[in-house]
Scaffold this motif. Structure first.
Motif, PDB file in Angstrom:
ATOM      1  N   GLN A  51      -3.697   7.101   6.192  1.00  0.00           N
ATOM      2  CA  GLN A  51      -5.102   7.096   6.491  1.00  0.00           C
ATOM      3  C   GLN A  51      -5.551   6.076   7.161  1.00  0.00           C
ATOM      4  O   GLN A  51      -6.458   6.107   8.112  1.00  0.00           O
ATOM      5  CB  GLN A  51      -5.837   7.187   4.933  1.00  0.00           C
ATOM      6  CG  GLN A  51      -7.530   7.674   5.182  1.00  0.00           C
ATOM      7  CD  GLN A  51      -8.127   7.655   3.971  1.00  0.00           C
ATOM      8  OE1 GLN A  51      -7.616   7.376   2.895  1.00  0.00           O
ATOM      9  NE2 GLN A  51      -9.419   7.994   3.881  1.00  0.00           N
ATOM     10  N   GLY A  84      -7.917  -3.043  -2.200  1.00  0.00           N
ATOM     11  CA  GLY A  84      -8.629  -2.687  -1.241  1.00  0.00           C
ATOM     12  C   GLY A  84      -9.590  -3.797  -0.448  1.00  0.00           C
ATOM     13  O   GLY A  84     -10.665  -3.719   0.274  1.00  0.00           O
ATOM     14  N   TRP A 139     -10.352  -1.125   1.998  1.00  0.00           N
ATOM     15  CA  TRP A 139     -11.216   0.157   1.773  1.00  0.00           C
ATOM     16  C   TRP A 139     -12.316   0.036   1.007  1.00  0.00           C
ATOM     17  O   TRP A 139     -13.251   0.805   1.003  1.00  0.00           O
ATOM     18  CB  TRP A 139     -10.057   0.703   0.684  1.00  0.00           C
ATOM     19  CG  TRP A 139      -8.923   1.400   1.380  1.00  0.00           C
ATOM     20  CD1 TRP A 139      -7.407   0.880   0.677  1.00  0.00           C
ATOM     21  CD2 TRP A 139      -8.604   2.261   2.195  1.00  0.00           C
ATOM     22  NE1 TRP A 139      -6.402   1.493   1.914  1.00  0.00           N
ATOM     23  CE2 TRP A 139      -7.152   2.218   2.403  1.00  0.00           C
ATOM     24  CE3 TRP A 139      -9.591   2.910   3.176  1.00  0.00           C
ATOM     25  CZ2 TRP A 139      -6.546   3.239   3.409  1.00  0.00           C
ATOM     26  CZ3 TRP A 139      -9.029   3.878   3.908  1.00  0.00           C
ATOM     27  CH2 TRP A 139      -7.507   3.760   4.249  1.00  0.00           C
ATOM     28  N   SER A 182      -2.355  -2.281  -3.601  1.00  0.00           N
ATOM     29  CA  SER A 182      -3.386  -1.086  -4.108  1.00  0.00           C
ATOM     30  C   SER A 182      -3.113  -0.949  -5.706  1.00  0.00           C
ATOM     31  O   SER A 182      -2.082  -0.912  -6.361  1.00  0.00           O
ATOM     32  CB  SER A 182      -2.992   0.337  -3.342  1.00  0.00           C
ATOM     33  OG  SER A 182      -1.659   0.728  -3.748  1.00  0.00           O
ATOM     34  N   GLU A 232      -1.983   5.758   1.844  1.00  0.00           N
ATOM     35  CA  GLU A 232      -3.150   4.915   2.111  1.00  0.00           C
ATOM     36  C   GLU A 232      -2.791   4.518   3.595  1.00  0.00           C
ATOM     37  O   GLU A 232      -3.681   4.231   4.480  1.00  0.00           O
ATOM     38  CB  GLU A 232      -3.149   3.820   1.245  1.00  0.00           C
ATOM     39  CG  GLU A 232      -3.645   4.032  -0.173  1.00  0.00           C
ATOM     40  CD  GLU A 232      -3.547   2.895  -1.354  1.00  0.00           C
ATOM     41  OE1 GLU A 232      -4.329   2.646  -1.821  1.00  0.00           O
ATOM     42  OE2 GLU A 232      -2.216   2.543  -1.218  1.00  0.00           O
ATOM     43  N   HIS A 240       0.797  -1.183  -0.029  1.00  0.00           N
ATOM     44  CA  HIS A 240       0.120   0.013   0.100  1.00  0.00           C
ATOM     45  C   HIS A 240       0.814   1.136   0.038  1.00  0.00           C
ATOM     46  O   HIS A 240       2.122   1.124   0.706  1.00  0.00           O
ATOM     47  CB  HIS A 240      -1.031  -0.112   1.124  1.00  0.00           C
ATOM     48  CG  HIS A 240      -1.606  -1.378   1.504  1.00  0.00           C
ATOM     49  ND1 HIS A 240      -2.617  -1.849   0.522  1.00  0.00           N
ATOM     50  CD2 HIS A 240      -1.518  -2.433   2.149  1.00  0.00           C
ATOM     51  CE1 HIS A 240      -3.048  -2.870   1.077  1.00  0.00           C
ATOM     52  NE2 HIS A 240      -2.309  -3.215   1.861  1.00  0.00           N
TER      53      HIS A 240
END
Length: 315
Positions: free
Chosen positions: A56, A214, A71, A157, A53, A49
């Motif tokens: 977050q 995700g 995600w 990702s 990302e 990732h």
């Protein structure tokens, strides 16, 4: 307030010409008022990732260095559809197959219409259901997947793989083997699909693969960020394209809007967190109390935006 800026610098381009003429007065003012507090950097083996990302995920209280960042499930939960069922995004894409490499083209360049996307998904549904996957159309490049098969499979990702050799990012986890078989089946199925037959005369890339990303399961107790987090994606497209001029223009527009507002917020509240990210590094700046002599020192040692951004791609 936490602003995360992906592709604030990019390994797609570097050198003095990248920073020449890049005027970012609000970023410069922010750097003069904030202190760098955290550095997030890939190890020699990059994470699945991207740094923005992981930041977050960290803000949401997730184990941000995990192989799964859910995600897809999180996005649906934001729409009021919270579920602990394993979920993922599936993106139709084009793999450019060479002698030694299989490179993923940016799915955005497919310019896949909603109708084309829906036709392709309909053709795949019987195979997906055989593997216990329930797939619903969300948008042309995002199909929502649910199924126990996704409970443990690690997924890189999408942006980590765009323009890269997909072989380096195919998970080797045992849980991924059914998905690899499914990938092979879909390549054969899509080879002569009417949507692709119609795209070839128009010299458009065909859809010959998908990418799962995700994936994962949300915790039983929903988590939320300790402070409002906003991810500003304005630089993504131009960075992935390697278009320096468009990236510079996007940066200047971002500086004049979101960062101007962030500066006002910082001045009025004394609080702000700013994360500048490249593909492998993230630097996080926060507002921190400073003694009078430190404030004076900052006036003479304000880091330039060029230096701060170049530090994201310089070893």
């Amino acid at each position: 307030m936490h602003l995360i800026i992906p592709y604030a610098a990019s390994h797609a381009f570097s050198g003095p010409e990248v920073w020449a003429g890049l005027q970012l007065p609000h970023l410069q003012a922010l750097l003069g008022l904030l202190q760098r507090q955290q550095v997030l950097q890939d190890t020699p083996t990059p994470s699945l990732h991207l740094p923005h990302e992981r930041l977050q995920a960290q803000a949401l209280g997730w184990p941000h260095e995990a192989d799964q960042l859910p995600w897809a499930a999180w996005h649906l939960a934001q729409q009021g559809q919270y579920s602990t069922t394993p979920q993922a995004w599936m993106t139709p894409c084009h793999w450019q197959i060479g002698m030694n490499d299989v490179v993923m083209a940016d799915p955005a360049h497919l310019r896949l219409s909603d109708d084309e996307s829906q036709q392709l998904l309909e053709a795949m549904q019987a195979f997906l259901r055989e593997d216990g996957l329930q797939v619903t159309w969300h948008s042309a490049l995002r199909w929502h997947v649910q199924g126990e098969l996704l409970a443990e499979v690690p997924t890189a990702s999408l942006d980590r793989v765009v323009g890269q050799n997909v072989k380096h990012w195919m998970p080797e986890h045992p849980a991924s083997r059914p998905l690899q078989r499914l990938q092979s089946e879909m390549q054969m199925l899509l080879y002569n699909h009417p949507v692709n037959d119609a795209r070839e005369p128009r010299r458009q890339h065909t859809v010959n693969a998908f990418w799962l990303h995700g994936a994962g399961t949300l915790p039983a107790t929903p988590s939320s960020a300790t402070e409002p987090v906003t991810v500003l994606d304005a630089l993504r497209s131009s960075a992935l394209m390697g278009d320096v001029q468009a990236w510079q223009q996007a940066w200047q527009a971002l500086d004049a809007t979101a960062l101007a507002q962030a500066l006002e917020h910082l001045k009025s509240t004394g609080q702000l967190t700013l994360s500048l990210c490249s593909e492998h590094v993230a630097h996080t700046y926060t507002a921190a109390p400073a003694a009078w002599h430190q404030r004076i020192s900052r006036l003479f040692k304000q880091p330039s935006p060029a230096a701060a951004l170049a530090a994201l791609i310089t070893p």
